[in-house]
Every structure is written in C-alpha cells, then in structure tokens.
Design a protein around this motif. Structure first.
Motif, PDB file in Angstrom:
ATOM      1  N   VAL A 158      17.182 -25.394  11.372  1.00  0.00           N
ATOM      2  CA  VAL A 158      15.758 -25.185  11.646  1.00  0.00           C
ATOM      3  C   VAL A 158      15.454 -23.728  11.943  1.00  0.00           C
ATOM      4  N   THR A 159      16.068 -23.167  12.979  1.00  0.00           N
ATOM      5  CA  THR A 159      15.796 -21.788  13.388  1.00  0.00           C
ATOM      6  C   THR A 159      17.114 -21.029  13.470  1.00  0.00           C
ATOM      7  N   GLN A 160      17.207 -19.925  12.765  1.00  0.00           N
ATOM      8  CA  GLN A 160      18.434 -19.150  12.799  1.00  0.00           C
ATOM      9  C   GLN A 160      18.146 -17.683  12.494  1.00  0.00           C
ATOM     10  N   VAL A 200      21.174 -32.051  12.946  1.00  0.00           N
ATOM     11  CA  VAL A 200      20.399 -30.886  12.554  1.00  0.00           C
ATOM     12  C   VAL A 200      20.731 -29.734  13.501  1.00  0.00           C
ATOM     13  N   VAL A 201      20.872 -28.538  12.940  1.00  0.00           N
ATOM     14  CA  VAL A 201      21.053 -27.341  13.752  1.00  0.00           C
ATOM     15  C   VAL A 201      19.668 -26.882  14.202  1.00  0.00           C
ATOM     16  N   LEU A 202      19.427 -26.943  15.504  1.00  0.00           N
ATOM     17  CA  LEU A 202      18.129 -26.538  16.039  1.00  0.00           C
ATOM     18  C   LEU A 202      18.028 -25.022  16.177  1.00  0.00           C
ATOM     19  N   LEU A 203      19.128 -24.396  16.523  1.00  0.00           N
ATOM     20  CA  LEU A 203      19.141 -22.949  16.750  1.00  0.00           C
ATOM     21  C   LEU A 203      20.513 -22.405  16.407  1.00  0.00           C
ATOM     22  N   ASP A 204      20.519 -21.289  15.706  1.00  0.00           N
ATOM     23  CA  ASP A 204      21.764 -20.587  15.417  1.00  0.00           C
ATOM     24  C   ASP A 204      21.445 -19.095  15.411  1.00  0.00           C
ATOM     25  N   GLU A 205      21.857 -18.390  16.451  1.00  0.00           N
ATOM     26  CA  GLU A 205      21.572 -16.964  16.596  1.00  0.00           C
ATOM     27  C   GLU A 205      22.881 -16.192  16.679  1.00  0.00           C
ATOM     28  N   THR A 206      23.055 -15.261  15.758  1.00  0.00           N
ATOM     29  CA  THR A 206      24.257 -14.431  15.740  1.00  0.00           C
ATOM     30  C   THR A 206      23.864 -12.973  15.939  1.00  0.00           C
ATOM     31  N   THR A 207      24.554 -12.298  16.839  1.00  0.00           N
ATOM     32  CA  THR A 207      24.409 -10.853  16.997  1.00  0.00           C
ATOM     33  C   THR A 207      25.779 -10.223  16.764  1.00  0.00           C
ATOM     34  N   TYR A 208      25.847  -9.327  15.798  1.00  0.00           N
ATOM     35  CA  TYR A 208      27.109  -8.703  15.400  1.00  0.00           C
ATOM     36  C   TYR A 208      27.016  -7.221  15.744  1.00  0.00           C
ATOM     37  N   THR A 209      27.800  -6.796  16.744  1.00  0.00           N
ATOM     38  CA  THR A 209      27.710  -5.444  17.279  1.00  0.00           C
ATOM     39  C   THR A 209      28.955  -4.643  16.923  1.00  0.00           C
ATOM     40  N   VAL A 229      32.069  -7.023  17.823  1.00  0.00           N
ATOM     41  CA  VAL A 229      31.994  -8.220  18.652  1.00  0.00           C
ATOM     42  C   VAL A 229      30.882  -9.107  18.101  1.00  0.00           C
ATOM     43  N   GLU A 230      31.201 -10.376  17.916  1.00  0.00           N
ATOM     44  CA  GLU A 230      30.209 -11.360  17.469  1.00  0.00           C
ATOM     45  C   GLU A 230      29.763 -12.200  18.657  1.00  0.00           C
ATOM     46  N   HIS A 231      28.444 -12.302  18.829  1.00  0.00           N
ATOM     47  CA  HIS A 231      27.867 -13.165  19.866  1.00  0.00           C
ATOM     48  C   HIS A 231      27.079 -14.266  19.168  1.00  0.00           C
ATOM     49  N   LEU A 232      27.357 -15.514  19.521  1.00  0.00           N
ATOM     50  CA  LEU A 232      26.730 -16.656  18.849  1.00  0.00           C
ATOM     51  C   LEU A 232      26.125 -17.608  19.863  1.00  0.00           C
ATOM     52  N   ARG A 233      24.900 -18.077  19.579  1.00  0.00           N
ATOM     53  CA  ARG A 233      24.274 -19.201  20.267  1.00  0.00           C
ATOM     54  C   ARG A 233      23.994 -20.287  19.242  1.00  0.00           C
ATOM     55  N   HIS A 234      24.375 -21.515  19.578  1.00  0.00           N
ATOM     56  CA  HIS A 234      24.281 -22.605  18.601  1.00  0.00           C
ATOM     57  C   HIS A 234      23.858 -23.880  19.317  1.00  0.00           C
ATOM     58  N   VAL A 235      22.828 -24.530  18.778  1.00  0.00           N
ATOM     59  CA  VAL A 235      22.344 -25.797  19.343  1.00  0.00           C
ATOM     60  C   VAL A 235      22.215 -26.807  18.211  1.00  0.00           C
ATOM     61  N   VAL A 236      22.780 -27.993  18.400  1.00  0.00           N
ATOM     62  CA  VAL A 236      22.713 -29.033  17.383  1.00  0.00           C
ATOM     63  C   VAL A 236      22.226 -30.330  18.023  1.00  0.00           C
ATOM     64  N   LYS A 237      21.446 -31.097  17.260  1.00  0.00           N
ATOM     65  CA  LYS A 237      20.975 -32.404  17.715  1.00  0.00           C
ATOM     66  C   LYS A 237      21.585 -33.476  16.826  1.00  0.00           C
ATOM     67  N   ILE A 238      22.147 -34.509  17.446  1.00  0.00           N
ATOM     68  CA  ILE A 238      22.739 -35.622  16.718  1.00  0.00           C
ATOM     69  C   ILE A 238      21.630 -36.615  16.372  1.00  0.00           C
ATOM     70  N   LEU A 239      21.524 -36.987  15.114  1.00  0.00           N
ATOM     71  CA  LEU A 239      20.477 -37.910  14.683  1.00  0.00           C
ATOM     72  C   LEU A 239      21.008 -39.307  14.369  1.00  0.00           C
ATOM     73  N   ARG A 240      22.235 -39.401  13.871  1.00  0.00           N
ATOM     74  CA  ARG A 240      22.820 -40.690  13.519  1.00  0.00           C
ATOM     75  C   ARG A 240      24.239 -40.764  14.084  1.00  0.00           C
ATOM     76  N   PRO A 241      24.807 -41.956  14.219  1.00  0.00           N
ATOM     77  CA  PRO A 241      26.181 -42.047  14.745  1.00  0.00           C
ATOM     78  C   PRO A 241      27.181 -41.209  13.950  1.00  0.00           C
TER      79      PRO A 241
END
Length: 660
Positions: free
Chosen positions: A181-183, A55-64, A72-84
């Motif tokens: 989840v949050t983006q 699941v993607v917990l956070l995906d934040e993009t700022t496009y300037t 310039v694209e700035h990205l923050r991305h957080v993912v949680k592994i749930l299954r193998p």
C-alpha cells in the motif's frame, strides 16, 4: 545458494517451517507499539481480491552512505494478515553475514482483538540455515515469531543493518507476491558522491530531491504478483518491479557505475587474480587434451573434467559469496561452487590457449533484466571464446557479443547437460558476460528442439482377450534424459523398477514391466536408452464383437493449461521434440473397422502431427511433437489451449476392431 544474491526475495515458507525448532514459549511485553505502526494499521485499505493472503501496509527504507563508502540500511515494515494462509508473512527477519551486521531490531504486533505486543530482545533469535550436504554459508538471520499472526492481525518490525563494504549497489524491491500500500525509499549520500538508478519491469521514475543529498522515491498501491495457481507460470522475479541504485564517490575502493561494463569491471577486481593456471592445472589440461587439435575436442575434454570430476560444494563466507576461490585451491580440493567451477574451467582452458570468461546468470528465466545493470544473479557459468572462422555442428549454444566474438555457453555445474549445450532453464534468458571493459549483457541461445528429444518405439501383440504384450525402447537426449541419467547413476535396481512402474501406471490399468535395461547412462553426447518388456491386461476393451484399442499406447504429452483468462506470460520450460512409433499386431480373426483421423497442426511455437494406419494385420501409430519456443506472451494462451485440446483428443482416440 549458488552465487550470492544481492537483496533477493526470501522464501518465507522456509522460515515459517523452522520456527517450531527455534522458538520456545515466549513472554511478550504489553504496549510499546510506535505511532507509525498504529497509523499504518488504521489506514483505509483499497479493495483486494478475496484470495489476497496479506498486505504490506507500510514499507520505508532509508539507505545511508557514509563518507568512507560504508552504508547502513534502516527499514520499517508493517504487514496485515488477511487470511489464514497469510500467516507466513508475519515472520520478521533480516539476513546478515560476517561482512554485515544487524545494529538493532525491534518487533511489535497487534492481534485481531486489538491487544498490542512488543517483543523483548531475547525473543528475537539468531538463525543459521542448516546445510544440505552441499552447502556451507555464514549467512544468518535475525528472526521472530510474534503473537497475533491471525486474520486481522498486524505485525511490524524495524531494523538497522550495516551493509557489506565491498558493494556500491542496493536493490529496492517494491513489488512482491502480496500487495504493497505505502512504501518509500530514501537515499542519503555524503558530499562528493553521486548516484544512478536502473529499473527492472517498471518505467524509470525520478526521485524527489529533498536537499542535503537526500533523495526519495515513493511507490504506493503496488499490486501483487500472485502466481500460485497459474500453470506454466514465469518466475516471479521476472515480473516483480525493482529499482537498482549505484553510487560512487571518493571513499569507495571499488566504485560501480550503473552499466553492464561497470558491473564487469567491479567483478573483475574480485576475480581476475583467481583465474591463474598453476603448473598442476596446466599439466592436467595437457593430459586431457593430449593428441587433440580441434577446438571443440579440447574444450570438451576439459569441460567434462570440471563438470564430472570437480564435486559441487558451496563454501561462502562474506565476500566469498561473490568472489571465487583461487583455481589452484579448487583443483587441489576437487570441489567448488558454481563460480569456482567456472573459474577452474577458465584457468585450465587458458593453459591450452583457449580464452573464456565468467558469465553471471540466474537459474530462473527472466530474472536478469537487460535494462537493469545489477549483480542481481544467483549463478555463474562459462563463456568459451570460439576461434574466428571456426565452425562445427557440435556447437549448439553459441552467442555473438557486441565485439563480434563468438562464445560457446556452457555450465560446468549442470552435471547431466551435454557439453556444447545449455540447460533449459537458462535458454532465452540474459547473462552478464564478464570481460572487463568489454563486459555486456547478452541473451542466451534457445536451442534447436532436436537437441532435447525423447523417441519411443515399440512392437506389440494384442490378444483377443485385450492383453497387450511387447517390447519398448526409449531414447532420450539432452535435458529430457537428465532424470533417467541420475536414476540409473545413483539409484538402485529397486528404485529404477519403481520409477518405470510409476511411469507405466499413467497409461495402463494393470501392467507388468520386466527385463529393464539401460545404455549410455554416462555418455552425455549419446542417446540415453532404456528398454523393457511390457505386458498389460485389459488394454483393449470389448464391446460385443468389437475391440476398442488406443493406438497411442504409452507416453503422454500433457500440457497443463486451465480455462482462465491469462494475464502473465507463459513459460514452456524447454524446446523439445518427442516422437512415437508403435506397431500393434492384431489378434487373429480381427480386422480394423474404424481408425482415428490423422492430426496436423502447426502454431509456429509448436507443431503436432499424428497418423494411424493399417498395414496388413498391423496397426501402426506415429506422431511427432515439436516445441520451438521457451516462452510465450499471454495473448498466445488461447492457441496453447487449442494445442493442448488437440493433443489430448488424439491421445484418447480409439481404433475399432471387429471380428470377421
């Protein structure tokens, strides 16, 4: 890659499979995980299906966008592994080329036990995808293989990337094959700039004005588009939601408004000086069309030359991923990618007085959305203008534009599709007709089933011991002949025999196929014909004085349905018509005791009809299957299941013979 894609999804499985050659044993730094990563990792998650891999917990993009139009694209991305199986989503990456640059990239992870890691700069590797003999591209990626990619683990990354300077468009893909989840997406524009948004597979949503030319969109709790175990599934890109942002302002050399007309005018600025017929090109076109006066005949001669004699080879560097090479270079080198081949075709046609235009499409049906003007395609083909009032039964793939002009749609890259037709994966989809101020989105035609056909006929003799012997002839036309044409063009005799043996093994427990012959292999507008002699022991099953015989001797029309509730549309792949005509001479002393019932069903999108009759000492089986649509809505799945059941029952039915 055929035609460069703007911000398309990346195959994470391909990236994952390459790490064993890219990454040596790393040494990870402890701690250093930012607060925004920890916050995302500790949030309460909604309930997900048990099959959810990650699941993607956070995906934040700022496009300037800067005053000079660079971005310039700035990205923050957080993912949680749930299954193998979700480990594949734990590989941070960002693509770039010579016209874009990764300014910074940082990677962190938290393993299932809570240990935190921060990767060092030298643990983030540069990767160049290997060519496959038909591709050279300067696309590269920054990639990493962090620890903790196990169920319960967290992987996060952050980057800044300078975008290509000749684009005034960006795509925000906020839905994919795992839940998000949050983006958010933030657009930052300089003074004097404006923007528009268009949306694919999602209702239009207004952004929040944050003042000072900052605009924000939030998309939270977006469900996954998981098609992994769905038969006859549509392309994921035809379902996944995205927003396209177009911006314009005084600093842009090539502004791009958010309309199909704007897309066409932008591309015309890249390609218009490339479609020039040099003397060599004109001379070759004149040679190919010498003595021909008919529009179709002239177009076919040039189309088949580009299709067959210009080798497909991709060279993409920077803007070359979008911009075709000059027609003169393509003709001189006798190679090019899809947009190159379409460009040369246009130049050659123009030299004999036939106008054509480039047509941007996607090789997966439904990815281009008519409500989302964008350069979001990966392939280029040709639209050849048909003269006013001209008619011919050979024109199968014709569309009419809003201008009233008719165009013959043809793909010079697809080597085995007859001229005048269109390959099955493009039919029913949309393309961008690149005609400058008259550019527009058009729906591509769905061809009559008779132009994509397989016709099997055979004459057999059945012995009393159950052995079946006879000759088989198979005639194929259109895309249904593609595999066989390739096999008998590029394969050797051993490969050809192995293929036909594997085909027979689906219908016979033990069979011998000999005297394999092929005709019209290279003649795309003629039936590709194969014939062979067949001998199959134990074809009929004895039961006392009875013999059980399958009238449908060979050739299966398998429709891969399941018994689950359908939630997404159905991709039937192609229109087609398949017919069988088999005669089985009965063994001496046997007569027919029982025959299968005739079958007839017509569901609109497809029909099926079969019959088994006795004519003297001959059992005669005939059937015709016609598929008229390429896609169906989900609510038609029950009808498709019914059709599949009817066909399967008919294919397995038996005639009963008894000894006199």
């Amino acid at each position: 890659m055929l035609f460069r894609v703007n911000a398309r999804p990346v195959n994470r499985r391909c990236l994952a499979g390459l790490f064993f050659v890219l990454v040596a044993t790393p040494l990870y730094a402890a701690s250093g995980v930012p607060d925004w990563v920890r916050t995302a990792a500790h949030q309460t998650l909604p309930d997900f299906p048990e099959t959810t891999k990650a699941v993607v917990l956070l995906d934040e993009t700022t496009y300037t966008v800067a005053p000079d139009g660079s971005a310039v694209e700035h990205l923050r991305h957080v993912v949680k592994i749930l299954r193998p199986q979700g480990r594949e989503y734990g590989y941070p990456f960002v693509w770039y080329d010579k016209d874009s640059k990764v300014l910074s990239m940082h990677v962190w992870s938290i393993d299932p036990a809570g240990h935190e890691y921060a990767l060092k700069d030298n643990e983030i590797r540069d990767f160049s995808p290997p060519g496959d003999g038909e591709l050279y591209s300067d696309d590269k990626a920054k990639i990493a293989d962090p620890p903790g990619r196990d169920p319960g683990g967290i992987v996060a990354y952050e980057y800044e990337k300078r975008e290509r300077p000749y684009l005034a468009e960006t795509n925000w893909q906020f839905q994919g094959e795992i839940p998000h989840v949050t983006q958010s997406f933030v657009l930052v524009l300089p003074q004097g700039y404006s923007y528009t948004t268009t949306w694919a597979h999602h209702p239009q949503t207004d952004g929040i004005d944050l003042e000072n030319h900052h605009y924000r969109w939030d998309m939270n709790n977006e469900p996954a588009i998981d098609l992994e175990h769905i038969p006859m599934r549509p392309a994921s890109g035809s379902l996944e939601a995205r927003m396209t942002v177009h911006y314009s302002g005084p600093g842009l050399a090539q502004p791009q408004e958010g309309t199909w007309k704007g897309i066409g005018e932008w591309y015309d600025s890249l390609a218009h000086d490339r479609v020039v017929a040099t003397p060599d090109i004109s001379a070759k076109a004149a040679e190919l069309t010498q003595g021909k006066t008919d529009f179709y005949d002239k177009s076919e001669a040039i189309g088949e030359f580009v299709q067959q004699q210009i080798r497909y080879f991709v060279i993409e560097m920077g803007v070359g991923g979008y911009q075709p090479h000059p027609a003169a270079d393509i003709f001189r080198g006798r190679y090019g990618d899809c947009k190159d081949k379409a460009t040369l075709l246009s130049a050659m046609l123009s030299s004999v007085g036939i106008h054509s235009a480039l047509l941007m499409v996607d090789t997966q049906r439904g990815v281009i959305d008519p409500e989302d003007p964008s350069i979001y395609g990966n392939h280029m083909i040709a639209a050849i203008e048909v003269p006013q009032g001209y008619e011919s039964p050979k024109l199968h793939s014709v569309v009419t534009a809003k201008t009233g002009k008719r165009y013959l749609i043809f793909d010079p890259t697809w080597e085995k599709t007859p001229f005048g037709q269109l390959e099955d994966n493009l039919q029913g989809s949309y393309g961008v007709l690149l005609e400058g101020a008259n550019s527009q989105v058009i729906q591509l035609p769905v061809l009559d089933p008779k132009f994509n056909s397989v016709r099997r006929s055979a004459r057999f003799q059945l012995d009393a011991d159950g052995t079946l012997k006879g000759t088989v002839t198979v005639k194929r036309f259109g895309d249904l002949a593609e595999r066989e044409r390739y096999l008998f063009t590029h394969g050797d005799a051993k490969e050809q025999q192995q293929y036909i043996d594997r085909t027979a093994s689906r219908d016979f427990a033990a069979a011998s196929l000999t005297d394999l012959k092929a005709e019209n292999v290279e003649s795309l507008n003629k039936d590709m014909t194969t014939s062979y002699t067949l001998s199959a022991s134990h074809f009929a099953t004895a039961a006392g004085l009875l013999l059980m015989v399958r009238p449908r001797v060979l050739g299966s029309l398998d429709i891969p349905v399941d018994h689950k509730v359908r939630k997404v549309g159905i991709d039937l792949r192609q229109t087609m018509q398949a017919s069988d005509d088999f005669e089985i001479e009965l063994p001496a002393g046997y007569v027919v005791d029982e025959l299968p019932d005739p079958v007839k069903i017509d569901l609109g999108f497809a029909s099926y009809e079969s019959s088994t009759e006795v004519q003297g000492q001959t059992l005669h089986y005939k059937r015709v299957y016609t598929q008229r649509e390429v896609t169906l809505p989900a609510d038609k799945y029950s009808e498709l299941q019914k059709l599949a059941g009817v066909i399967d029952n008919d294919e397995q039915s038996r005639a009963v013979l008894k000894h006199k």
